[in-house]
Design a protein around this motif. Structure first.
Motif, PDB file in Angstrom:
ATOM      1  N   ILE A   2       0.850  -1.192   0.000  1.00 57.11           N
ATOM      2  CA  ILE A   2       0.000   0.000   0.000  1.00 57.11           C
ATOM      3  C   ILE A   2       0.883   1.238   0.000  1.00 57.11           C
ATOM      4  N   LEU A   3       0.698   2.084  -0.994  1.00 62.94           N
ATOM      5  CA  LEU A   3       1.459   3.335  -1.044  1.00 62.94           C
ATOM      6  C   LEU A   3       0.985   4.277   0.064  1.00 62.94           C
ATOM      7  N   VAL A   4       1.921   4.754   0.867  1.00 64.50           N
ATOM      8  CA  VAL A   4       1.587   5.647   1.983  1.00 64.50           C
ATOM      9  C   VAL A   4       2.349   6.967   1.915  1.00 64.50           C
ATOM     10  N   THR A   5       3.033   7.214   0.826  1.00 67.66           N
ATOM     11  CA  THR A   5       3.809   8.450   0.667  1.00 67.66           C
ATOM     12  C   THR A   5       2.939   9.676   0.885  1.00 67.66           C
ATOM     13  N   ASP A   6       1.721   9.672   0.337  1.00 65.89           N
ATOM     14  CA  ASP A   6       0.836  10.828   0.471  1.00 65.89           C
ATOM     15  C   ASP A   6       0.464  11.093   1.930  1.00 65.89           C
ATOM     16  N   LYS A   7       0.311  10.037   2.728  1.00 65.94           N
ATOM     17  CA  LYS A   7      -0.009  10.199   4.153  1.00 65.94           C
ATOM     18  C   LYS A   7       1.166  10.824   4.904  1.00 65.94           C
TER      19      LYS A   7
ATOM     20  N   VAL B  49       6.898   5.321  -0.572  1.00 65.09           N
ATOM     21  CA  VAL B  49       6.913   4.534   0.664  1.00 65.09           C
ATOM     22  C   VAL B  49       5.711   3.588   0.663  1.00 65.09           C
ATOM     23  N   TYR B  50       5.981   2.339   0.992  1.00 62.20           N
ATOM     24  CA  TYR B  50       4.960   1.305   1.059  1.00 62.20           C
ATOM     25  C   TYR B  50       4.766   0.813   2.489  1.00 62.20           C
ATOM     26  N   LEU B  51       3.519   0.613   2.865  1.00 60.46           N
ATOM     27  CA  LEU B  51       3.169  -0.214   4.008  1.00 60.46           C
ATOM     28  C   LEU B  51       2.960  -1.609   3.427  1.00 60.46           C
ATOM     29  N   CYS B  52       3.697  -2.573   3.930  1.00 61.29           N
ATOM     30  CA  CYS B  52       3.670  -3.927   3.373  1.00 61.29           C
ATOM     31  C   CYS B  52       2.898  -4.856   4.305  1.00 61.29           C
ATOM     32  N   GLU B  53       1.808  -5.378   3.830  1.00 57.93           N
ATOM     33  CA  GLU B  53       0.995  -6.340   4.582  1.00 57.93           C
ATOM     34  C   GLU B  53       1.496  -7.740   4.274  1.00 57.93           C
ATOM     35  N   PHE B  54       1.832  -8.499   5.334  1.00 55.51           N
ATOM     36  CA  PHE B  54       2.312  -9.861   5.162  1.00 55.51           C
ATOM     37  C   PHE B  54       1.496 -10.889   5.937  1.00 55.51           C
ATOM     38  N   ASP B  55       0.335 -10.481   6.463  1.00 50.31           N
ATOM     39  CA  ASP B  55      -0.498 -11.401   7.235  1.00 50.31           C
ATOM     40  C   ASP B  55      -1.953 -10.935   7.216  1.00 50.31           C
ATOM     41  N   GLY B  56      -2.413 -10.548   6.044  1.00 51.74           N
ATOM     42  CA  GLY B  56      -3.747  -9.974   5.948  1.00 51.74           C
ATOM     43  C   GLY B  56      -4.798 -10.992   5.591  1.00 51.74           C
ATOM     44  N   PRO B  57      -5.987 -10.480   5.419  1.00 48.09           N
ATOM     45  CA  PRO B  57      -6.440  -9.104   5.636  1.00 48.09           C
ATOM     46  C   PRO B  57      -6.412  -8.732   7.123  1.00 48.09           C
ATOM     47  N   SER B  58      -6.163  -7.457   7.370  1.00 49.48           N
ATOM     48  CA  SER B  58      -6.054  -6.995   8.743  1.00 49.48           C
ATOM     49  C   SER B  58      -6.201  -5.483   8.818  1.00 49.48           C
ATOM     50  N   GLU B  59      -6.354  -4.983  10.032  1.00 51.23           N
ATOM     51  CA  GLU B  59      -6.340  -3.538  10.268  1.00 51.23           C
ATOM     52  C   GLU B  59      -4.918  -3.172  10.666  1.00 51.23           C
ATOM     53  N   ARG B  60      -4.339  -2.195   9.991  1.00 54.32           N
ATOM     54  CA  ARG B  60      -2.944  -1.814  10.223  1.00 54.32           C
ATOM     55  C   ARG B  60      -2.858  -0.333  10.560  1.00 54.32           C
ATOM     56  N   THR B  61      -1.947  -0.007  11.468  1.00 51.73           N
ATOM     57  CA  THR B  61      -1.750   1.384  11.872  1.00 51.73           C
ATOM     58  C   THR B  61      -0.345   1.822  11.512  1.00 51.73           C
ATOM     59  N   LEU B  62      -0.276   2.973  10.873  1.00 49.45           N
ATOM     60  CA  LEU B  62       0.980   3.623  10.525  1.00 49.45           C
ATOM     61  C   LEU B  62       1.092   4.881  11.381  1.00 49.45           C
ATOM     62  N   ILE B  63       2.180   5.028  12.115  1.00 54.90           N
ATOM     63  CA  ILE B  63       2.429   6.239  12.889  1.00 54.90           C
ATOM     64  C   ILE B  63       3.440   7.072  12.120  1.00 54.90           C
ATOM     65  N   VAL B  64       3.134   8.348  11.954  1.00 58.91           N
ATOM     66  CA  VAL B  64       4.060   9.291  11.299  1.00 58.91           C
ATOM     67  C   VAL B  64       4.400  10.360  12.315  1.00 58.91           C
ATOM     68  N   GLN B  65       5.683  10.509  12.592  1.00 57.85           N
ATOM     69  CA  GLN B  65       6.137  11.518  13.532  1.00 57.85           C
ATOM     70  C   GLN B  65       7.096  12.463  12.821  1.00 57.85           C
ATOM     71  N   VAL B  66       6.818  13.767  12.970  1.00 55.88           N
ATOM     72  CA  VAL B  66       7.643  14.808  12.357  1.00 55.88           C
ATOM     73  C   VAL B  66       8.316  15.580  13.485  1.00 55.88           C
TER      74      VAL B  66
END
Length: 142
Positions: free
Chosen positions: A18-23, A122-139
């Protein structure tokens, strides 16, 4: 200054990219930070973060490469009854693939923009789905 935002994704496949660059760029814009660093990190041990060119053919090459390195039919020790969970662990490949991709990415923030190469996504890579996944972005920065 530190700014943090979380994004939740519902994946639909066992292995998914999943592309997450925009997030990540959205979080940098919302932070108001002009110069510093941004980190994107997965909260999960069977989901990774990686940076590469966003091409469908490359995604399938990455998937095939990881499948060769971490075959589904190997007799993994983790694929057994886990009394702590009360069930059988059926996701050893997810853990190992996430180990290979890593769970985070760092970028420089300069003049309020994520500094990355022209083809770098940047990709979020799912390797055990389907599932709910959380991405934390810290600046972090000024």
């Amino acid at each position: 200054m530190v700014f943090e935002e979380s994004f939740t994704f519902l994946t639909s496949e066992y292995n998914q990219y999943i592309l997450v660059t925009d997030k990540i760029e959205q979080a940098v814009r919302e932070s108001g930070i002009k110069n510093g660093m941004v980190t994107a990190i997965s909260k999960h041990t069977t989901a990774g973060i990686t940076t590469n060119e966003a091409l469908e053919c490359l995604e399938s090459d990455i998937d095939a490469f990881l499948a060769r390195l971490v075959p589904e039919d190997h007799p993994y020790s983790h694929a057994r009854m886990l009394s702590d969970y009360g069930s059988t662990a059926g996701n050893p490949t997810g853990h190992l693939k996430a180990l290979l991709t890593g769970n985070h990415a760092h970028f420089v923030v300069r003049d309020g923009m994520v500094e990355r190469g022209g083809a770098q996504e940047v990709y979020l890579c799912e390797f055990d789905g389907p599932s709910e996944r959380t991405l934390i972005v810290q600046v972090m920065g000024d």
